[in-house]
Every structure is written in structure tokens, then in C-alpha cells.
Design a protein around this motif. Sequence first.
Motif, PDB file in Angstrom:
ATOM      1  N   LEU A  80      35.077 -27.665  58.171  1.00 47.94           N
ATOM      2  CA  LEU A  80      36.409 -27.109  58.021  1.00 47.94           C
ATOM      3  C   LEU A  80      36.588 -26.856  56.520  1.00 47.94           C
ATOM      4  O   LEU A  80      36.288 -27.736  55.713  1.00 47.94           O
ATOM      5  N   PHE A  81      37.035 -25.654  56.157  1.00 43.61           N
ATOM      6  CA  PHE A  81      37.154 -25.324  54.738  1.00 43.61           C
ATOM      7  C   PHE A  81      38.295 -24.358  54.482  1.00 43.61           C
ATOM      8  O   PHE A  81      38.823 -23.725  55.400  1.00 43.61           O
ATOM      9  N   TYR A  82      38.664 -24.290  53.206  1.00 42.38           N
ATOM     10  CA  TYR A  82      39.716 -23.397  52.739  1.00 42.38           C
ATOM     11  C   TYR A  82      39.114 -22.399  51.759  1.00 42.38           C
ATOM     12  O   TYR A  82      38.117 -22.682  51.108  1.00 42.38           O
ATOM     13  N   ILE A  83      39.765 -21.265  51.637  1.00 44.22           N
ATOM     14  CA  ILE A  83      39.431 -20.302  50.588  1.00 44.22           C
ATOM     15  C   ILE A  83      40.651 -20.234  49.673  1.00 44.22           C
ATOM     16  O   ILE A  83      41.756 -19.934  50.121  1.00 44.22           O
ATOM     17  N   LYS A  84      40.422 -20.557  48.400  1.00 43.45           N
ATOM     18  CA  LYS A  84      41.517 -20.496  47.419  1.00 43.45           C
ATOM     19  C   LYS A  84      41.018 -19.742  46.195  1.00 43.45           C
ATOM     20  O   LYS A  84      40.017 -20.141  45.593  1.00 43.45           O
ATOM     21  N   ALA A  89      37.452 -19.046  46.029  1.00 44.31           N
ATOM     22  CA  ALA A  89      36.540 -20.196  46.066  1.00 44.31           C
ATOM     23  C   ALA A  89      36.597 -20.864  47.435  1.00 44.31           C
ATOM     24  O   ALA A  89      37.662 -21.004  48.037  1.00 44.31           O
ATOM     25  N   ASP A  90      35.444 -21.277  47.890  1.00 45.54           N
ATOM     26  CA  ASP A  90      35.275 -21.945  49.183  1.00 45.54           C
ATOM     27  C   ASP A  90      35.355 -23.453  48.938  1.00 45.54           C
ATOM     28  O   ASP A  90      34.583 -24.005  48.162  1.00 45.54           O
ATOM     29  N   ILE A  91      36.311 -24.144  49.587  1.00 50.79           N
ATOM     30  CA  ILE A  91      36.521 -25.579  49.366  1.00 50.79           C
ATOM     31  C   ILE A  91      36.369 -26.322  50.692  1.00 50.79           C
ATOM     32  O   ILE A  91      37.174 -26.141  51.610  1.00 50.79           O
ATOM     33  N   SER A  92      35.344 -27.156  50.791  1.00 55.61           N
ATOM     34  CA  SER A  92      35.099 -27.939  52.003  1.00 55.61           C
ATOM     35  C   SER A  92      36.140 -29.042  52.121  1.00 55.61           C
ATOM     36  O   SER A  92      36.387 -29.778  51.165  1.00 55.61           O
ATOM     37  N   ILE A 100      36.707 -22.476  60.014  1.00 55.01           N
ATOM     38  CA  ILE A 100      35.748 -23.422  60.581  1.00 55.01           C
ATOM     39  C   ILE A 100      34.450 -22.676  60.839  1.00 55.01           C
ATOM     40  O   ILE A 100      34.469 -21.549  61.351  1.00 55.01           O
ATOM     41  N   GLU A 101      33.329 -23.320  60.483  1.00 54.18           N
ATOM     42  CA  GLU A 101      32.025 -22.720  60.741  1.00 54.18           C
ATOM     43  C   GLU A 101      31.009 -23.816  61.073  1.00 54.18           C
ATOM     44  O   GLU A 101      31.199 -24.977  60.715  1.00 54.18           O
ATOM     45  N   THR A 102      29.937 -23.410  61.740  1.00 55.95           N
ATOM     46  CA  THR A 102      28.842 -24.335  62.004  1.00 55.95           C
ATOM     47  C   THR A 102      27.972 -24.421  60.756  1.00 55.95           C
ATOM     48  O   THR A 102      27.684 -23.414  60.125  1.00 55.95           O
ATOM     49  N   VAL A 103      27.570 -25.632  60.404  1.00 55.71           N
ATOM     50  CA  VAL A 103      26.664 -25.849  59.275  1.00 55.71           C
ATOM     51  C   VAL A 103      25.230 -25.899  59.797  1.00 55.71           C
ATOM     52  O   VAL A 103      24.293 -25.528  59.111  1.00 55.71           O
ATOM     53  N   GLU A 104      25.088 -26.365  61.029  1.00 51.38           N
ATOM     54  CA  GLU A 104      23.803 -26.451  61.719  1.00 51.38           C
ATOM     55  C   GLU A 104      23.981 -25.813  63.085  1.00 51.38           C
ATOM     56  O   GLU A 104      25.111 -25.576  63.518  1.00 51.38           O
ATOM     57  N   GLU A 105      22.873 -25.571  63.770  1.00 55.45           N
ATOM     58  CA  GLU A 105      23.009 -25.167  65.166  1.00 55.45           C
ATOM     59  C   GLU A 105      23.734 -26.292  65.891  1.00 55.45           C
ATOM     60  O   GLU A 105      23.440 -27.469  65.664  1.00 55.45           O
ATOM     61  N   CYS A 106      24.687 -25.939  66.737  1.00 58.60           N
ATOM     62  CA  CYS A 106      25.511 -26.943  67.412  1.00 58.60           C
ATOM     63  C   CYS A 106      25.448 -26.791  68.919  1.00 58.60           C
ATOM     64  O   CYS A 106      25.510 -25.672  69.446  1.00 58.60           O
ATOM     65  N   LYS A 107      25.347 -27.925  69.588  1.00 60.38           N
ATOM     66  CA  LYS A 107      25.541 -27.990  71.028  1.00 60.38           C
ATOM     67  C   LYS A 107      26.943 -28.579  71.214  1.00 60.38           C
ATOM     68  O   LYS A 107      27.215 -29.692  70.767  1.00 60.38           O
ATOM     69  N   LEU A 108      27.801 -27.789  71.850  1.00 57.50           N
ATOM     70  CA  LEU A 108      29.213 -28.139  71.934  1.00 57.50           C
ATOM     71  C   LEU A 108      29.715 -28.133  73.363  1.00 57.50           C
ATOM     72  O   LEU A 108      29.219 -27.380  74.204  1.00 57.50           O
ATOM     73  N   LEU A 109      30.726 -28.961  73.608  1.00 56.87           N
ATOM     74  CA  LEU A 109      31.547 -28.835  74.800  1.00 56.87           C
ATOM     75  C   LEU A 109      32.854 -28.225  74.299  1.00 56.87           C
ATOM     76  O   LEU A 109      33.471 -28.751  73.369  1.00 56.87           O
ATOM     77  N   GLU A 126      28.267 -35.312  65.370  1.00 59.46           N
ATOM     78  CA  GLU A 126      28.069 -35.742  66.751  1.00 59.46           C
ATOM     79  C   GLU A 126      29.117 -36.757  67.220  1.00 59.46           C
ATOM     80  O   GLU A 126      29.439 -37.708  66.521  1.00 59.46           O
ATOM     81  N   GLY A 127      29.613 -36.490  68.423  1.00 57.53           N
ATOM     82  CA  GLY A 127      30.576 -37.385  69.058  1.00 57.53           C
ATOM     83  C   GLY A 127      32.011 -37.168  68.615  1.00 57.53           C
ATOM     84  O   GLY A 127      32.920 -37.830  69.117  1.00 57.53           O
ATOM     85  N   MET A 128      32.236 -36.239  67.696  1.00 57.95           N
ATOM     86  CA  MET A 128      33.590 -35.988  67.198  1.00 57.95           C
ATOM     87  C   MET A 128      34.191 -34.749  67.858  1.00 57.95           C
ATOM     88  O   MET A 128      33.481 -33.817  68.193  1.00 57.95           O
ATOM     89  N   PHE A 129      35.508 -34.793  68.030  1.00 56.57           N
ATOM     90  CA  PHE A 129      36.241 -33.593  68.416  1.00 56.57           C
ATOM     91  C   PHE A 129      36.503 -32.817  67.132  1.00 56.57           C
ATOM     92  O   PHE A 129      36.915 -33.391  66.128  1.00 56.57           O
ATOM     93  N   ALA A 130      36.254 -31.518  67.156  1.00 57.59           N
ATOM     94  CA  ALA A 130      36.416 -30.684  65.967  1.00 57.59           C
ATOM     95  C   ALA A 130      37.341 -29.522  66.279  1.00 57.59           C
ATOM     96  O   ALA A 130      37.398 -29.047  67.414  1.00 57.59           O
ATOM     97  N   GLY A 131      38.043 -29.084  65.266  1.00 53.20           N
ATOM     98  CA  GLY A 131      38.889 -27.915  65.428  1.00 53.20           C
ATOM     99  C   GLY A 131      39.988 -27.894  64.398  1.00 53.20           C
ATOM    100  O   GLY A 131      40.139 -28.817  63.596  1.00 53.20           O
ATOM    101  N   ALA A 132      40.746 -26.838  64.413  1.00 47.29           N
ATOM    102  CA  ALA A 132      41.928 -26.696  63.564  1.00 47.29           C
ATOM    103  C   ALA A 132      43.109 -27.197  64.398  1.00 47.29           C
ATOM    104  O   ALA A 132      43.790 -26.425  65.053  1.00 47.29           O
ATOM    105  N   TYR A 133      43.306 -28.502  64.395  1.00 46.97           N
ATOM    106  CA  TYR A 133      44.278 -29.124  65.301  1.00 46.97           C
ATOM    107  C   TYR A 133      45.688 -28.615  65.104  1.00 46.97           C
ATOM    108  O   TYR A 133      46.407 -28.389  66.078  1.00 46.97           O
ATOM    109  N   ASP A 134      46.103 -28.427  63.855  1.00 51.82           N
ATOM    110  CA  ASP A 134      47.466 -27.963  63.627  1.00 51.82           C
ATOM    111  C   ASP A 134      47.690 -26.594  64.247  1.00 51.82           C
ATOM    112  O   ASP A 134      48.695 -26.345  64.904  1.00 51.82           O
ATOM    113  N   SER A 135      46.725 -25.703  64.085  1.00 54.18           N
ATOM    114  CA  SER A 135      46.825 -24.367  64.657  1.00 54.18           C
ATOM    115  C   SER A 135      46.703 -24.415  66.179  1.00 54.18           C
ATOM    116  O   SER A 135      47.430 -23.720  66.895  1.00 54.18           O
TER     117      SER A 135
END
Length: 192
Positions: free
Chosen positions: A59-63, A66-69, A95-104, A75-84
Amino acid sequence: MTAAYVINAIHQMTGISEGDLASILEKFESKTIKKNTSLLSDGDTAREIYLILSGCIRLFYIKDGADISAYFFTEGMFAGAYDSFVSQQPSRHSIETVEECKLLVINYKEFQKLYVTFPVMNELVRKVIEERFVSLHQLFTSQILDSPEERYLNLQKHRPDLLQRIPQHQIATFLGVTPESLSRIRNRVAKK
């Protein structure tokens, strides 16, 4: 990490029966997403939440260009932009994948149906939110009270896998330093 492992971990965290949890996770769609794939761009509304079976999401911002992580989900975490996702309003981060991801993956509409079909979803979501709140509070406090080197040592202690998995320039912005400063910090820590 397998779906069975995730079911067991969530069951232990919440006490939700394995049967209910398996039924809940059946509503998620299994996806494999390539490395460096954008899942959400700033200004778009989050329509999905992800449960990571393998891989890493950033999850990152652009300001000012500049790209700010801001956070790394693994693994095992729920991910997303929860507020949105919850407000169904445009996100201020990406939000972007850093590695190949297997997701539910589950979309907003199906997620809302789960609350009606499985009232135990309230407990699951509350536990996930509590864990995320504590984690983000610690991160926020560290940004205010700790030096960059202390933040690096905390990352090394609590999430050492990230130091091997994440590009150094992304680790640097996550710690609030330049890549050059991160290099100096790593050298000082290595000499101790």
C-alpha cells in the motif's frame, strides 16, 4: 500457505467454527496475480478485499511525484484499502503486488452479504480490525518517537522477511528515509 492453513489460523484467532469459516471462504474467488500488478490506483474506489495465501502486497501514496510505501501485507493477512472499501469512496492511496500473489478475493457486495448470512463475520472482521489497529498504531508511534535506525531495527526484529522480499527503495520510503540513508543504517547495524 494453503487455504486449510489460513482457515486454521483464523479459527484460532477468532473461535469461529472451521465449518463456518470454510463456508465464508468459499465466497472468495481464488486468483493468482502477477508481480508488480496494480490492484488499486489513487482516486479509484476499492471494490475488493484480498486474503493473501502467498506473496506480498504494498500500500503506497504518491506525493509530489514521490512514491511512499505505507504498509506491506504478506501471507495470512487481509489486504486492501479498507477506508475506501468500507466507505465506497475514492482512495487516497494505491495498492500493488510486490511479488506474484495467490489471493482469495471478495468484492464489496458479496462481502456485505456475508454479514447477513454469517453473523459470526462480525467477530472475524472485529479481530482483523483490532490486529490492524494495533499494528498501525505501533507504526505511527514509531514514526514519531523512534530514530530511523530504531525503525529499521524494529522492522528487522518483527518483520525480517520484508528486508529480503521488498526492494530497498521501498523499504527506505516505508522507514521515512532516503535509499542512501538506509544503506548507511544497514552498514552501521551490520558492524554492531
